[in-house]
Design an enzyme around this catalytic site. Sequence first.
Site, PDB file in Angstrom:
ATOM      1  CE  LYS A 208      -3.924   8.607  -0.876  1.00  0.00           C
ATOM      2  NZ  LYS A 208      -4.336   7.131  -1.248  1.00  0.00           N
TER       3      LYS A 208
ATOM      4  CD  GLU B 263      -3.205   3.789  -5.886  1.00  0.00           C
ATOM      5  OE1 GLU B 263      -3.647   2.975  -4.687  1.00  0.00           O
ATOM      6  OE2 GLU B 263      -1.931   3.273  -6.049  1.00  0.00           O
TER       7      GLU B 263
ATOM      8  CE  LYS C 197      -2.804   1.028   0.638  1.00  0.00           C
ATOM      9  NZ  LYS C 197      -2.955   0.609  -0.167  1.00  0.00           N
TER      10      LYS C 197
END
Length: 340
Positions: free
Chosen positions: A156, A219, A268
């Site tokens: 992240k 991303e 997702k």
Amino acid sequence: MTNDYRFEFRPYQRRFLRSLTTNHGKWDIREGIILRLTNESGKVGWGEIAPISWFGSETLEQALDFCRQLPEEITDEIIFSIPDELPACQFGFESAWEMGSRGAGEMGSRGVEEKNLNLPCALHSFLYSGLLPSGEAALNQWKTLWQQGYRTFKWKIGVDAIADELEIFESLIYTLPASTKLRLDANGGLSYKEANLWLWTCDNLKANGELPLEIEFIEQPLPVEQFQQMLELSRSYETAIALDESVATLGQLAACHQQGWRGIFVIKPGIVGSPSRLRKFCQQYKIDTVFSSVFETAIARLAALKLAAELSQNNRAIGFGIDHFFEQEETWFQTLWNDL
């Protein structure tokens, strides 16, 4: 012919072992709803509603309201007419319907675990991406995941000051083994200037032959509303960009494709919406996908993995390496269902 099902549901809560920190803030407890559909011949289908409202799905409260207003007996028609504003509900009900229609039957005494269920062979050969903690903790955490067999990692970014993150990134790329693939996930948290700096840094390291590993993609560098800028960045740099928050639901996915996105789509399944409509879209347009978790339980994960096995095009690691974020509680499912 319309089929009737007895419908039951239970809300659940699972605490993360440690807070999950992203650009959206800290997340301590995963809440969701387990569904059970029983048809007239006694076949049972399990489903799960695992919303993430800050990611673009309905809220847990909206999902609970929807479940509460349904009758105890529901039909195919009800399942397939859930509105698009409730994508996690669409996924939960439709996957329970699919499981029941395949006659998956009752769960074993140990609850729902992938090892106890008949998964397609394709799933066993899947590569999983392991999620590293943000910040410096990633420099040590990867070793545990590497020993467990992970070779693709997601880290992240956009959480701390960019200068600090770039410094940790520099250490990380020389710490990780050379055969690793690394994904950088900003959760829409970078400015346009910062996104350029990250992409330039990755391109530069690669061009100078200094990159010992592969940066697979960055991303969702920018917020959802900055789609055009992401499109422009994807055409300006060698390092690939993957859309995530921008394509949270089927409607968004179709809109981004229509506006020219031909890069990577992170899907997702738990919040994207109807599995049957997702199948149709992926098969029609042959999009480059990475299937990813919403920190669901094994019930939704099984349904999501089956979709991934069916629809993944480019053999990219799937983002379901999240077991280390929860206590391995094998009896939680029975406790949830039996404690009325």
